[in-house]
Design an enzyme around this catalytic site. Structure first.
Site, mmCIF file in Angstrom:
data_model
loop_
_atom_site.group_PDB
_atom_site.id
_atom_site.type_symbol
_atom_site.label_atom_id
_atom_site.label_comp_id
_atom_site.label_asym_id
_atom_site.label_seq_id
_atom_site.Cartn_x
_atom_site.Cartn_y
_atom_site.Cartn_z
ATOM 1 N N HIS A 1 8.127 -27.858 1.549
ATOM 2 C CA HIS A 1 7.150 -28.775 0.972
ATOM 3 C C HIS A 1 6.095 -28.024 0.164
ATOM 4 O O HIS A 1 5.057 -28.584 -0.159
ATOM 5 C CB HIS A 1 6.494 -29.579 2.091
ATOM 6 C CG HIS A 1 7.489 -30.273 2.964
ATOM 7 N ND1 HIS A 1 8.046 -31.492 2.626
ATOM 8 C CD2 HIS A 1 8.076 -29.903 4.131
ATOM 9 C CE1 HIS A 1 8.905 -31.846 3.570
ATOM 10 N NE2 HIS A 1 8.940 -30.904 4.486
ATOM 11 N N GLU B 1 0.829 -1.202 0.000
ATOM 12 C CA GLU B 1 0.000 0.000 0.000
ATOM 13 C C GLU B 1 0.862 1.250 0.000
ATOM 14 O O GLU B 1 0.474 2.284 -0.551
ATOM 15 C CB GLU B 1 -0.946 0.003 1.199
ATOM 16 C CG GLU B 1 -2.017 1.089 1.130
ATOM 17 C CD GLU B 1 -3.095 0.914 2.181
ATOM 18 O OE1 GLU B 1 -4.012 0.099 1.946
ATOM 19 O OE2 GLU B 1 -3.030 1.581 3.224
ATOM 20 N N LYS C 1 -12.850 2.269 -2.971
ATOM 21 C CA LYS C 1 -13.995 2.562 -2.109
ATOM 22 C C LYS C 1 -15.077 3.304 -2.885
ATOM 23 O O LYS C 1 -16.274 3.024 -2.737
ATOM 24 C CB LYS C 1 -13.539 3.396 -0.905
ATOM 25 C CG LYS C 1 -12.663 2.641 0.092
ATOM 26 C CD LYS C 1 -12.257 3.555 1.224
ATOM 27 C CE LYS C 1 -11.377 2.828 2.238
ATOM 28 N NZ LYS C 1 -10.947 3.712 3.347
#
Length: 530
Positions: A352, A323, A456
Protein backbone atom coordinates in the site's frame (compact mmCIF):
# COMPACT_ATOMS: atom_id res chain seq x y z
CA UNK A 1 9.66 -14.66 -19.31
CA UNK A 2 10.70 -18.10 -18.15
CA UNK A 3 8.02 -20.71 -17.71
CA UNK A 4 7.21 -22.18 -14.31
CA UNK A 5 9.31 -25.31 -14.86
CA UNK A 6 12.36 -23.25 -15.80
CA UNK A 7 11.97 -21.06 -12.70
CA UNK A 8 11.61 -24.15 -10.49
CA UNK A 9 14.79 -25.60 -11.97
CA UNK A 10 16.63 -22.32 -11.46
CA UNK A 11 15.35 -22.15 -7.86
CA UNK A 12 16.69 -25.63 -7.12
CA UNK A 13 20.02 -24.84 -8.76
CA UNK A 14 20.69 -21.57 -6.95
CA UNK A 15 19.04 -22.01 -3.54
CA UNK A 16 21.68 -21.76 -0.81
CA UNK A 17 20.16 -23.67 2.08
CA UNK A 18 21.49 -24.15 5.61
CA UNK A 19 18.77 -25.89 7.66
CA UNK A 20 21.26 -26.46 10.49
CA UNK A 21 21.23 -22.71 11.22
CA UNK A 22 17.72 -22.00 9.95
CA UNK A 23 18.70 -19.87 6.96
CA UNK A 24 18.33 -20.04 3.20
CA UNK A 25 19.08 -17.57 0.42
CA UNK A 26 17.29 -17.73 -2.93
CA UNK A 27 19.01 -15.78 -5.72
CA UNK A 28 17.11 -17.44 -8.58
CA UNK A 29 15.12 -14.27 -9.36
CA UNK A 30 18.33 -12.35 -10.03
CA UNK A 31 18.92 -12.65 -13.77
CA UNK A 32 22.65 -13.26 -13.90
CA UNK A 33 24.07 -15.59 -16.53
CA UNK A 34 25.53 -18.94 -15.50
CA UNK A 35 28.95 -17.67 -16.57
CA UNK A 36 28.82 -14.88 -13.96
CA UNK A 37 30.12 -17.10 -11.16
CA UNK A 38 33.06 -18.39 -13.16
CA UNK A 39 34.04 -14.86 -14.17
CA UNK A 40 33.85 -13.56 -10.58
CA UNK A 41 35.47 -16.53 -8.83
CA UNK A 42 39.08 -15.17 -8.80
CA UNK A 43 37.89 -11.89 -7.27
CA UNK A 44 35.74 -13.80 -4.80
CA UNK A 45 38.65 -15.97 -3.68
CA UNK A 46 40.72 -12.83 -3.18
CA UNK A 47 37.90 -11.41 -1.03
CA UNK A 48 37.90 -14.58 1.07
CA UNK A 49 41.67 -14.30 1.53
CA UNK A 50 41.40 -10.65 2.60
CA UNK A 51 38.65 -11.55 5.05
CA UNK A 52 40.84 -14.28 6.54
CA UNK A 53 43.66 -11.75 7.00
CA UNK A 54 41.23 -9.34 8.68
CA UNK A 55 40.05 -12.01 11.10
CA UNK A 56 43.67 -12.91 11.75
CA UNK A 57 44.40 -9.41 13.04
CA UNK A 58 45.75 -7.53 10.01
CA UNK A 59 45.50 -3.74 9.94
CA UNK A 60 42.22 -3.45 8.03
CA UNK A 61 41.42 0.14 9.02
CA UNK A 62 44.55 1.61 7.46
CA UNK A 63 43.58 5.25 8.08
CA UNK A 64 43.69 4.76 11.83
CA UNK A 65 46.17 1.87 11.93
CA UNK A 66 43.60 -0.39 13.57
CA UNK A 67 42.58 -4.00 13.41
CA UNK A 68 38.92 -4.83 12.71
CA UNK A 69 37.79 -7.52 15.10
CA UNK A 70 34.02 -7.62 15.50
CA UNK A 71 34.11 -11.32 14.52
CA UNK A 72 36.12 -12.09 17.66
CA UNK A 73 33.29 -10.76 19.84
CA UNK A 74 31.23 -13.92 19.25
CA UNK A 75 34.22 -16.29 19.20
CA UNK A 76 36.95 -14.86 21.44
CA UNK A 77 39.25 -17.81 20.74
CA UNK A 78 39.81 -16.36 17.25
CA UNK A 79 41.34 -13.15 18.59
CA UNK A 80 45.00 -12.77 17.61
CA UNK A 81 46.25 -12.72 21.20
CA UNK A 82 45.39 -14.33 24.49
CA UNK A 83 45.14 -10.90 26.05
CA UNK A 84 42.35 -9.87 23.66
CA UNK A 85 40.57 -13.19 24.19
CA UNK A 86 40.60 -12.60 27.95
CA UNK A 87 39.36 -9.01 27.56
CA UNK A 88 36.40 -10.07 25.42
CA UNK A 89 35.45 -12.89 27.78
CA UNK A 90 35.82 -10.62 30.81
CA UNK A 91 33.56 -7.99 29.24
CA UNK A 92 30.83 -10.56 28.59
CA UNK A 93 31.07 -11.80 32.18
CA UNK A 94 30.91 -8.21 33.42
CA UNK A 95 27.76 -7.59 31.36
CA UNK A 96 26.05 -10.70 32.68
CA UNK A 97 27.02 -10.07 36.30
CA UNK A 98 25.96 -6.43 36.24
CA UNK A 99 22.65 -7.26 34.54
CA UNK A 100 21.85 -9.96 37.08
CA UNK A 101 22.58 -7.56 39.95
CA UNK A 102 20.24 -4.98 38.40
CA UNK A 103 17.51 -7.60 37.92
CA UNK A 104 17.87 -8.92 41.46
CA UNK A 105 17.81 -5.40 42.91
CA UNK A 106 21.33 -5.66 44.32
CA UNK A 107 22.08 -2.50 42.36
CA UNK A 108 19.10 -0.18 42.71
CA UNK A 109 18.07 3.36 41.93
CA UNK A 110 18.84 6.27 44.27
CA UNK A 111 15.45 5.93 45.93
CA UNK A 112 16.10 2.25 46.66
CA UNK A 113 13.57 1.03 44.09
CA UNK A 114 14.58 -1.41 41.35
CA UNK A 115 15.51 -0.08 37.93
CA UNK A 116 12.67 -0.64 35.46
CA UNK A 117 13.83 1.37 32.42
CA UNK A 118 16.99 1.77 30.37
CA UNK A 119 17.88 5.08 28.69
CA UNK A 120 20.47 4.48 25.97
CA UNK A 121 22.35 7.66 25.03
CA UNK A 122 24.33 7.29 21.82
CA UNK A 123 24.27 7.97 18.10
CA UNK A 124 24.87 6.05 14.88
CA UNK A 125 26.06 2.53 15.57
CA UNK A 126 25.81 3.20 19.29
CA UNK A 127 22.03 3.49 18.89
CA UNK A 128 20.90 1.86 15.63
CA UNK A 129 22.08 -1.64 16.53
CA UNK A 130 20.68 -1.59 20.08
CA UNK A 131 17.40 -0.09 18.78
CA UNK A 132 17.00 -2.82 16.19
CA UNK A 133 17.69 -5.57 18.73
CA UNK A 134 15.43 -4.02 21.38
CA UNK A 135 12.49 -3.66 18.99
CA UNK A 136 12.92 -7.02 17.25
CA UNK A 137 13.10 -9.01 20.49
CA UNK A 138 10.77 -7.05 22.77
CA UNK A 139 8.25 -9.11 24.76
CA UNK A 140 5.78 -8.64 27.62
CA UNK A 141 8.22 -10.48 29.88
CA UNK A 142 11.04 -7.94 29.38
CA UNK A 143 12.84 -7.13 32.60
CA UNK A 144 13.33 -3.47 31.61
CA UNK A 145 11.96 -1.15 28.91
CA UNK A 146 14.39 0.59 26.57
CA UNK A 147 14.30 4.28 25.62
CA UNK A 148 16.79 6.10 23.40
CA UNK A 149 18.36 9.55 23.13
CA UNK A 150 19.94 9.16 19.70
CA UNK A 151 20.09 12.74 18.46
CA UNK A 152 20.86 16.25 19.63
CA UNK A 153 17.27 17.41 18.98
CA UNK A 154 15.97 19.27 22.06
CA UNK A 155 12.33 18.51 21.26
CA UNK A 156 13.13 14.83 20.77
CA UNK A 157 14.89 14.78 24.13
CA UNK A 158 11.89 16.44 25.79
CA UNK A 159 9.61 13.85 24.21
CA UNK A 160 11.60 10.96 25.72
CA UNK A 161 11.64 12.46 29.21
CA UNK A 162 7.92 13.26 28.96
CA UNK A 163 7.34 9.58 28.23
CA UNK A 164 9.51 8.57 31.18
CA UNK A 165 7.76 10.99 33.52
CA UNK A 166 8.20 10.09 37.17
CA UNK A 167 9.77 6.76 36.21
CA UNK A 168 13.01 8.61 35.45
CA UNK A 169 13.77 7.86 39.11
CA UNK A 170 13.95 4.17 38.17
CA UNK A 171 15.75 4.63 34.85
CA UNK A 172 19.31 3.43 34.29
CA UNK A 173 21.18 5.62 31.79
CA UNK A 174 23.77 4.01 29.49
CA UNK A 175 26.07 6.57 27.84
CA UNK A 176 27.87 5.14 24.80
CA UNK A 177 30.81 6.86 23.12
CA UNK A 178 34.15 5.31 22.20
CA UNK A 179 36.07 8.59 22.38
CA UNK A 180 33.79 10.25 24.87
CA UNK A 181 33.88 13.42 22.76
CA UNK A 182 31.03 12.73 20.31
CA UNK A 183 29.02 15.95 20.49
CA UNK A 184 25.56 14.46 20.02
CA UNK A 185 26.16 11.92 22.79
CA UNK A 186 27.74 14.50 25.07
CA UNK A 187 24.75 16.79 24.56
CA UNK A 188 22.34 13.95 25.30
CA UNK A 189 24.25 13.14 28.47
CA UNK A 190 24.19 16.78 29.64
CA UNK A 191 20.46 17.04 28.88
CA UNK A 192 19.87 13.79 30.78
CA UNK A 193 21.89 15.02 33.76
CA UNK A 194 19.74 18.13 33.92
CA UNK A 195 16.53 16.11 33.67
CA UNK A 196 17.64 13.85 36.53
CA UNK A 197 18.62 16.88 38.61
CA UNK A 198 15.19 18.45 38.03
CA UNK A 199 13.74 15.26 39.48
CA UNK A 200 15.99 15.63 42.54
CA UNK A 201 18.27 12.81 41.42
CA UNK A 202 22.02 12.33 41.28
CA UNK A 203 22.78 11.27 37.71
CA UNK A 204 25.93 9.40 38.72
CA UNK A 205 23.83 6.99 40.81
CA UNK A 206 21.83 6.07 37.70
CA UNK A 207 24.55 6.02 35.03
CA UNK A 208 26.95 3.61 33.38
CA UNK A 209 29.41 4.24 30.54
CA UNK A 210 30.44 2.18 27.54
CA UNK A 211 33.60 3.81 26.26
CA UNK A 212 37.28 3.52 25.44
CA UNK A 213 39.86 3.16 28.19
CA UNK A 214 40.83 6.58 29.61
CA UNK A 215 38.59 8.43 27.15
CA UNK A 216 36.95 11.70 28.21
CA UNK A 217 33.82 9.76 29.15
CA UNK A 218 35.82 7.11 31.01
CA UNK A 219 37.56 9.77 33.09
CA UNK A 220 34.26 11.57 33.77
CA UNK A 221 32.51 8.38 34.87
CA UNK A 222 35.43 7.53 37.16
CA UNK A 223 35.59 11.00 38.69
CA UNK A 224 31.83 11.15 39.31
CA UNK A 225 31.56 7.58 40.60
CA UNK A 226 29.13 6.18 38.03
CA UNK A 227 27.73 2.72 38.71
CA UNK A 228 29.91 0.88 36.18
CA UNK A 229 32.13 1.28 33.10
CA UNK A 230 32.25 -1.17 30.18
CA UNK A 231 34.93 -1.40 27.47
CA UNK A 232 34.69 -0.20 23.90
CA UNK A 233 37.76 -1.23 21.93
CA UNK A 234 39.32 0.74 19.09
CA UNK A 235 39.18 -2.38 16.88
CA UNK A 236 35.38 -2.40 16.93
CA UNK A 237 33.72 0.17 14.69
CA UNK A 238 30.42 1.71 15.72
CA UNK A 239 28.46 0.11 12.88
CA UNK A 240 29.77 -3.34 13.80
CA UNK A 241 29.52 -2.89 17.58
CA UNK A 242 26.14 -4.49 18.25
CA UNK A 243 27.74 -7.76 19.46
CA UNK A 244 29.97 -5.81 21.87
CA UNK A 245 28.86 -4.19 25.12
CA UNK A 246 27.20 -1.51 22.97
CA UNK A 247 24.44 -3.93 21.99
CA UNK A 248 24.81 -6.67 24.57
CA UNK A 249 24.48 -4.60 27.75
CA UNK A 250 21.12 -2.98 26.80
CA UNK A 251 19.90 -6.34 25.48
CA UNK A 252 20.89 -8.22 28.64
CA UNK A 253 19.24 -5.60 30.84
CA UNK A 254 16.09 -5.79 28.73
CA UNK A 255 16.06 -9.53 29.39
CA UNK A 256 17.20 -10.80 25.98
CA UNK A 257 19.32 -13.96 25.88
CA UNK A 258 22.59 -12.43 24.69
CA UNK A 259 24.33 -15.80 24.64
CA UNK A 260 21.82 -16.95 22.03
CA UNK A 261 22.35 -13.77 20.02
CA UNK A 262 26.10 -14.39 20.06
CA UNK A 263 25.57 -18.05 19.21
CA UNK A 264 23.53 -17.08 16.16
CA UNK A 265 26.22 -14.67 15.00
CA UNK A 266 28.94 -17.27 15.57
CA UNK A 267 26.97 -19.94 13.68
CA UNK A 268 26.60 -17.62 10.70
CA UNK A 269 30.29 -16.67 10.88
CA UNK A 270 31.21 -20.35 10.72
CA UNK A 271 29.09 -20.92 7.60
CA UNK A 272 30.13 -17.71 5.83
CA UNK A 273 33.83 -18.08 6.63
CA UNK A 274 34.20 -21.02 4.23
CA UNK A 275 35.64 -20.01 0.82
CA UNK A 276 33.03 -21.96 -1.15
CA UNK A 277 31.21 -19.26 -3.09
CA UNK A 278 28.06 -21.12 -4.12
CA UNK A 279 27.55 -22.48 -0.59
CA UNK A 280 28.22 -19.25 1.26
CA UNK A 281 25.18 -16.95 1.67
CA UNK A 282 27.25 -13.85 2.48
CA UNK A 283 29.39 -14.39 -0.62
CA UNK A 284 26.32 -14.92 -2.79
CA UNK A 285 24.74 -11.77 -1.41
CA UNK A 286 27.90 -9.75 -2.09
CA UNK A 287 28.03 -11.14 -5.63
CA UNK A 288 24.39 -10.23 -6.22
CA UNK A 289 25.10 -6.69 -5.06
CA UNK A 290 27.95 -6.59 -7.55
CA UNK A 291 25.85 -8.06 -10.36
CA UNK A 292 22.80 -5.85 -9.74
CA UNK A 293 24.75 -2.59 -9.52
CA UNK A 294 27.56 -3.34 -12.03
CA UNK A 295 29.88 -3.05 -9.05
CA UNK A 296 29.22 0.69 -9.12
CA UNK A 297 26.11 1.22 -6.99
CA UNK A 298 23.95 1.91 -10.04
CA UNK A 299 20.84 0.45 -8.34
CA UNK A 300 19.38 0.74 -4.86
CA UNK A 301 18.91 -2.09 -2.39
CA UNK A 302 15.31 -2.23 -1.17
CA UNK A 303 14.86 -4.27 2.03
CA UNK A 304 11.40 -5.80 2.47
CA UNK A 305 11.17 -7.96 5.59
CA UNK A 306 7.74 -9.56 5.93
CA UNK A 307 7.70 -9.26 9.71
CA UNK A 308 6.82 -6.32 11.94
CA UNK A 309 9.70 -7.18 14.27
CA UNK A 310 12.20 -6.47 11.49
CA UNK A 311 10.92 -2.98 10.65
CA UNK A 312 14.08 -1.31 12.00
CA UNK A 313 16.41 -3.67 10.14
CA UNK A 314 16.63 -1.43 7.07
CA UNK A 315 17.61 1.56 9.26
CA UNK A 316 20.32 -0.52 10.88
CA UNK A 317 21.54 -1.71 7.46
CA UNK A 318 21.62 1.82 6.11
CA UNK A 319 24.52 2.65 8.37
CA UNK A 320 26.22 -0.75 8.14
CA UNK A 321 26.15 -0.77 4.33
CA UNK A 322 26.16 2.88 3.30
CA UNK A 323 28.82 4.06 5.75
CA UNK A 324 30.98 1.08 4.82
CA UNK A 325 30.52 1.16 1.05
CA UNK A 326 29.96 4.85 0.31
CA UNK A 327 33.51 6.00 -0.42
CA UNK A 328 34.99 8.63 -2.73
CA UNK A 329 38.32 6.84 -3.23
CA UNK A 330 39.32 3.20 -3.59
CA UNK A 331 42.26 1.61 -1.79
CA UNK A 332 44.61 2.71 -4.58
CA UNK A 333 43.60 6.35 -4.22
CA UNK A 334 41.55 6.48 -7.41
CA UNK A 335 38.30 8.49 -7.27
CA UNK A 336 35.48 5.96 -7.64
CA UNK A 337 32.50 7.46 -5.71
CA UNK A 338 31.26 4.06 -4.65
CA UNK A 339 28.07 3.36 -2.74
CA UNK A 340 25.03 1.16 -2.28
CA UNK A 341 21.84 2.97 -1.30
CA UNK A 342 19.58 1.09 1.13
CA UNK A 343 15.96 1.80 1.99
CA UNK A 344 12.95 -0.20 3.03
CA UNK A 345 10.07 -0.65 5.40
CA UNK A 346 8.14 -3.90 5.84
CA UNK A 347 5.67 -6.14 4.07
CA UNK A 348 2.84 -6.12 3.52
CA UNK A 349 2.64 -2.43 4.40
CA UNK A 350 4.53 -1.68 1.21
CA UNK A 351 1.79 -3.22 -0.92
CA UNK A 352 0.00 0.00 0.00
CA UNK A 353 3.05 2.25 -0.28
CA UNK A 354 5.87 2.08 -2.82
CA UNK A 355 5.45 -1.36 -4.43
CA UNK A 356 3.42 0.38 -7.16
CA UNK A 357 6.54 2.27 -8.20
CA UNK A 358 8.77 -0.76 -7.72
CA UNK A 359 6.70 -2.71 -10.22
CA UNK A 360 5.91 -0.05 -12.77
CA UNK A 361 8.20 2.93 -12.16
CA UNK A 362 11.92 3.54 -12.51
CA UNK A 363 13.79 0.22 -12.49
CA UNK A 364 16.67 1.56 -10.39
CA UNK A 365 16.63 -1.03 -7.60
CA UNK A 366 16.71 -4.68 -6.62
CA UNK A 367 14.84 -6.17 -3.68
CA UNK A 368 15.89 -8.35 -0.79
CA UNK A 369 12.86 -10.01 0.77
CA UNK A 370 13.04 -11.53 4.23
CA UNK A 371 10.56 -14.34 4.75
CA UNK A 372 9.87 -15.59 8.29
CA UNK A 373 8.36 -19.07 8.29
CA UNK A 374 6.93 -19.09 11.81
CA UNK A 375 3.85 -16.86 12.09
CA UNK A 376 3.63 -16.55 15.86
CA UNK A 377 4.02 -18.45 19.11
CA UNK A 378 0.92 -20.62 19.45
CA UNK A 379 -1.94 -21.20 17.05
CA UNK A 380 -3.54 -18.62 14.78
CA UNK A 381 -7.12 -17.51 14.27
CA UNK A 382 -8.80 -18.55 11.03
CA UNK A 383 -9.75 -15.23 9.44
CA UNK A 384 -11.30 -17.09 6.50
CA UNK A 385 -12.09 -20.76 6.08
CA UNK A 386 -8.74 -22.59 6.47
CA UNK A 387 -6.74 -19.36 6.23
CA UNK A 388 -4.91 -17.37 8.93
CA UNK A 389 -3.50 -13.83 8.94
CA UNK A 390 -0.09 -15.43 8.47
CA UNK A 391 -1.29 -17.19 5.33
CA UNK A 392 -2.30 -13.83 3.89
CA UNK A 393 1.07 -12.31 4.81
CA UNK A 394 2.76 -15.21 3.01
CA UNK A 395 0.47 -14.73 0.03
CA UNK A 396 1.23 -11.01 -0.18
CA UNK A 397 4.98 -11.75 -0.04
CA UNK A 398 4.84 -14.35 -2.79
CA UNK A 399 2.47 -12.21 -4.85
CA UNK A 400 4.75 -9.18 -4.66
CA UNK A 401 7.80 -11.27 -5.52
CA UNK A 402 6.01 -12.71 -8.55
CA UNK A 403 4.56 -9.39 -9.69
CA UNK A 404 7.95 -7.71 -9.58
CA UNK A 405 9.68 -10.52 -11.45
CA UNK A 406 7.00 -10.58 -14.14
CA UNK A 407 7.80 -6.94 -14.84
CA UNK A 408 11.56 -7.46 -15.04
CA UNK A 409 12.35 -6.44 -11.44
CA UNK A 410 14.96 -8.59 -9.72
CA UNK A 411 14.96 -9.84 -6.15
CA UNK A 412 16.48 -12.33 -3.77
CA UNK A 413 14.88 -13.85 -0.71
CA UNK A 414 16.30 -14.62 2.71
CA UNK A 415 14.23 -17.16 4.62
CA UNK A 416 14.54 -17.68 8.37
CA UNK A 417 12.52 -19.83 10.75
CA UNK A 418 11.48 -17.20 13.30
CA UNK A 419 12.63 -13.94 14.86
CA UNK A 420 14.46 -14.77 18.08
CA UNK A 421 17.80 -13.85 19.64
CA UNK A 422 19.65 -16.55 17.70
CA UNK A 423 18.25 -15.43 14.33
CA UNK A 424 18.82 -11.74 14.99
CA UNK A 425 22.48 -12.54 15.70
CA UNK A 426 22.57 -14.59 12.52
CA UNK A 427 21.20 -11.73 10.37
CA UNK A 428 23.65 -9.24 11.87
CA UNK A 429 26.63 -11.50 11.13
CA UNK A 430 25.39 -12.32 7.63
CA UNK A 431 25.23 -8.71 6.50
CA UNK A 432 28.45 -7.74 8.27
CA UNK A 433 30.35 -10.34 6.27
CA UNK A 434 28.55 -9.56 3.02
CA UNK A 435 29.67 -5.93 3.43
CA UNK A 436 33.27 -6.97 4.00
CA UNK A 437 33.34 -9.29 0.99
CA UNK A 438 31.65 -6.76 -1.30
CA UNK A 439 34.13 -4.08 -0.24
CA UNK A 440 36.96 -6.36 -1.35
CA UNK A 441 35.25 -6.97 -4.69
CA UNK A 442 35.11 -3.24 -5.42
CA UNK A 443 38.48 -2.46 -3.78
CA UNK A 444 37.36 0.03 -1.15
CA UNK A 445 38.07 0.31 2.58
CA UNK A 446 34.88 -0.68 4.38
CA UNK A 447 36.19 0.19 7.82
CA UNK A 448 36.77 3.93 7.80
CA UNK A 449 34.38 6.88 7.41
CA UNK A 450 36.19 10.00 6.19
CA UNK A 451 32.93 11.58 5.04
CA UNK A 452 31.47 11.33 8.54
CA UNK A 453 34.61 12.86 10.03
CA UNK A 454 34.44 15.68 7.45
CA UNK A 455 30.85 16.38 8.51
CA UNK A 456 31.88 16.57 12.16
CA UNK A 457 34.64 19.05 11.33
CA UNK A 458 32.23 21.17 9.27
CA UNK A 459 29.72 21.17 12.13
CA UNK A 460 32.46 22.29 14.50
CA UNK A 461 33.27 25.17 12.18
CA UNK A 462 29.60 26.28 12.25
CA UNK A 463 29.62 26.29 16.06
CA UNK A 464 32.80 28.40 16.09
CA UNK A 465 31.28 30.81 13.57
CA UNK A 466 28.15 31.15 15.71
CA UNK A 467 30.32 32.05 18.69
CA UNK A 468 32.06 34.79 16.67
CA UNK A 469 28.77 36.18 15.34
CA UNK A 470 27.17 36.49 18.79
CA UNK A 471 30.31 38.05 20.26
CA UNK A 472 30.37 40.63 17.46
CA UNK A 473 26.70 41.57 17.94
CA UNK A 474 27.29 42.06 21.67
CA UNK A 475 30.29 44.23 20.93
CA UNK A 476 28.62 46.36 18.23
CA UNK A 477 25.35 46.88 20.15
CA UNK A 478 23.39 47.71 17.00
CA UNK A 479 21.24 46.02 14.38
CA UNK A 480 23.25 44.58 11.51
CA UNK A 481 22.55 42.62 8.35
CA UNK A 482 24.16 39.22 7.88
CA UNK A 483 26.25 40.76 5.09
CA UNK A 484 27.54 43.51 7.37
CA UNK A 485 28.40 40.98 10.06
CA UNK A 486 30.23 38.85 7.52
CA UNK A 487 32.28 41.86 6.38
CA UNK A 488 33.14 42.85 9.95
CA UNK A 489 34.28 39.30 10.64
CA UNK A 490 36.32 39.26 7.44
CA UNK A 491 34.29 36.34 6.17
CA UNK A 492 32.09 37.61 3.31
CA UNK A 493 31.94 34.10 1.84
CA UNK A 494 30.04 33.02 4.99
CA UNK A 495 27.13 35.48 4.60
CA UNK A 496 24.55 32.78 3.92
CA UNK A 497 25.72 30.67 6.87
CA UNK A 498 25.67 33.72 9.16
CA UNK A 499 22.09 34.47 8.07
CA UNK A 500 21.08 30.84 8.80
CA UNK A 501 22.75 30.94 12.23
CA UNK A 502 21.02 34.17 13.24
CA UNK A 503 17.62 33.07 11.94
CA UNK A 504 17.91 29.90 14.05
CA UNK A 505 18.92 31.83 17.16
CA UNK A 506 16.15 34.39 16.67
CA UNK A 507 13.53 31.63 16.44
CA UNK A 508 14.56 30.52 19.94
CA UNK A 509 13.71 33.66 21.87
CA UNK A 510 15.60 32.70 25.00
CA UNK A 511 18.85 33.05 23.00
CA UNK A 512 18.45 36.83 23.00
CA UNK A 513 18.70 37.52 19.25
CA UNK A 514 16.04 39.72 17.62
CA UNK A 515 15.32 39.50 13.88
CA UNK A 516 13.84 42.47 11.99
CA UNK A 517 12.52 41.31 8.63
CA UNK A 518 12.74 43.45 5.50
CA UNK A 519 11.43 43.13 1.96
CA UNK A 520 14.80 41.70 0.95
CA UNK A 521 16.78 39.05 2.82
CA UNK A 522 19.93 41.11 2.42
CA UNK A 523 18.27 43.93 4.39
CA UNK A 524 17.04 41.73 7.27
CA UNK A 525 18.81 42.83 10.44
CA UNK A 526 19.69 41.16 13.72
CA UNK A 527 20.59 42.52 17.12
CA UNK A 528 20.93 41.54 20.75
CA UNK A 529 17.55 41.95 22.47
CA UNK A 530 16.99 43.91 25.65
Amino acid sequence: MENITTLWNRYQKYLCNFPEIGLSLDISRMKFADSFFERMEPAMQNAFAEMAELEGGSIANRDEGRMVGHYWLRNPSLAPSGELTSEIEAALSQIQLFSSKIHRGEISAQNGAPFTNILIIGIGGSALGPQFVADALASPSDRMKAYFLDNTDPDGIDKVFAELGATVAQTLAIVISKSGSTKETRNGMLEAKTAYQRAGLDFSRHAVAITGYESELDRLATAEGWLERFPMWDWVGGRTSVTSAVGLLPAALQGIDVKELLRGAQSCDTVTRKPDTKHNPAALMALMWYYATDGRGTKDLVMLPYKDRLILFSRYLQQLIMESIGKEFDRNGARVNQGLTVYGNKGSTDQHAYVQQLREGVANFFVTFIEVLRDRDGGSLLVEENFTSGDFLFGFFQGTRTALYENGRESMTLTINQVDAYTVGLLIALFERAVGLYASLININAYHQPGVEAGKKAAGAVIELQKSVVELLRKEKQSLTSGAIAELLGKPEQTEMIFAILRHLAANHERGIVQCDADQLAKTTFCIGN
